[in-house]
Design a protein around this motif. Structure first.
Motif, PDB file in Angstrom:
ATOM      1  N   ASN A  36       0.397  -1.206   0.003  1.00  0.00           N
ATOM      2  CA  ASN A  36      -0.062   0.265  -0.104  1.00  0.00           C
ATOM      3  C   ASN A  36       1.050   1.721  -0.348  1.00  0.00           C
ATOM      4  OD1 ASN A  36      -2.706  -1.128   0.031  1.00  0.00           O
ATOM      5  ND2 ASN A  36      -2.618  -2.180   2.150  1.00  0.00           N
ATOM      6  N   GLY A  37       1.879   1.322  -0.320  1.00  0.00           N
ATOM      7  CA  GLY A  37       2.708   2.298  -0.310  1.00  0.00           C
ATOM      8  C   GLY A  37       3.408   3.082   0.987  1.00  0.00           C
ATOM      9  N   ARG A  38       3.868   2.288   1.949  1.00  0.00           N
ATOM     10  CA  ARG A  38       4.114   2.699   2.797  1.00  0.00           C
ATOM     11  C   ARG A  38       5.903   1.838   3.462  1.00  0.00           C
ATOM     12  NH1 ARG A  38       1.182   6.101   5.802  1.00  0.00           N
ATOM     13  NH2 ARG A  38       3.179   6.463   7.328  1.00  0.00           N
ATOM     14  N   ALA A  39       6.521   2.281   2.733  1.00  0.00           N
ATOM     15  CA  ALA A  39       8.276   1.578   3.218  1.00  0.00           C
ATOM     16  C   ALA A  39       8.984   1.559   4.610  1.00  0.00           C
ATOM     17  CB  ALA A  39       9.171   2.316   2.217  1.00  0.00           C
ATOM     18  N   ASP A  40       7.887   3.111   5.078  1.00  0.00           N
ATOM     19  CA  ASP A  40       7.762   3.170   6.401  1.00  0.00           C
ATOM     20  C   ASP A  40       7.526   2.274   7.659  1.00  0.00           C
ATOM     21  OD1 ASP A  40       5.696   4.694   5.565  1.00  0.00           O
ATOM     22  OD2 ASP A  40       6.011   6.684   6.930  1.00  0.00           O
TER      23      ASP A  40
END
Length: 244
Positions: A230-234
């Motif tokens: 979902n695009g949240r590597a953090d």
């Protein structure tokens, strides 16, 4: 009274299911939820469905407000994701949650402090980072709350802190997210050092409240993979390690 406290689930359905299973083994008389429930790049709709079915005593956190603010303008990515992946009925449930709750004559629950869901109860943030708050500040934040057990969340840091009047302030830690960074009021980081889901058991005894902070292993790899998808590597790093 044997009380289980969950907080800061942040849409992590896998951590929540693991914690609820462990609570069942503990034989708690009551489970309460101290807010920050759905915001995050994970499974907000499934998390909402599960919690709505359980009908736990629940308060809203700051992220419930932020999620609903997305109805008027785009929000922070975590809140915007949750807004876009929940139903109107789920958002209406959030809308109806109180900011604070007197669970009983002895138990009071807030998310940040009784007066402000953005203020850390037991921590202080300054230009040097985040640390334990001064005793005088903690006492001031608890002013007017006479309950013997005061529950807070928000910081994701498990703590128990004794204050005047034989009162105890307990933060159960976070079910769903074991590290994060924030730039308000100054940049700081929170790290718990492992991916375990966290919650607390509080049990009333003749001498006061016993507190057990419990760390539960779960499929954090699945949570991290979902965050990355979902695009949240953090978030993927925070979920995998409990570190920044």
């Amino acid at each position: 009274m044997k009380l289980a406290i969950v907080s800061d689930i942040h849409a992590n359905i896998w951590a929540l299911e693991a914690v609820l299973a462990d609570i069942s083994k503990q034989g708690a008389d009551l489970v309460v939820n101290a807010g920050d429930i759905l915001s995050g790049p994970l499974e907000p709709s499934a998390t909402a469905d599960l919690l709505m079915s359980l009908q736990l005593p629940t308060i809203r956190g700051n992220h419930e407000r932020h999620l609903l603010d997305c109805e008027r303008r785009p929000g922070h990515p975590s809140d915007q994701f949750a807004f876009e992946h929940t139903t109107q009925a789920q958002r209406d449930w959030i809308r109806g949650l109180p900011a604070t709750l007197a669970v009983s004559d002895e138990i009071f629950m807030c998310h940040g402090t009784p007066a402000d869901d953005l203020v850390y109860f037991l921590e202080q943030v300054d230009q040097q980072g985040c640390r334990m708050a001064a005793a005088v500040d903690i006492e001031a934040r608890a002013a007017g709350i006479g309950h013997s057990l005061i529950i807070c969340g928000h910081t994701h840091k498990p703590r128990a802190y004794a204050i005047s009047g034989e009162r105890l302030v307990v933060n159960p830690g976070s079910v769903g997210l074991q590290a994060y960074d924030d730039d308000q009021p100054y940049f700081h980081t929170i790290e718990n050092g492992s991916p375990h889901a966290r919650y607390a058991i509080c049990e009333k005894t003749v001498h006061g409240w016993d507190v057990s902070h419990i760390n539960i292993s779960y499929d954090h790899h699945k949570a991290a993979t979902t965050a990355l998808k979902n695009g949240r590597a953090d978030w993927a790093t925070w979920l995998s390690t409990g570190r920044i």
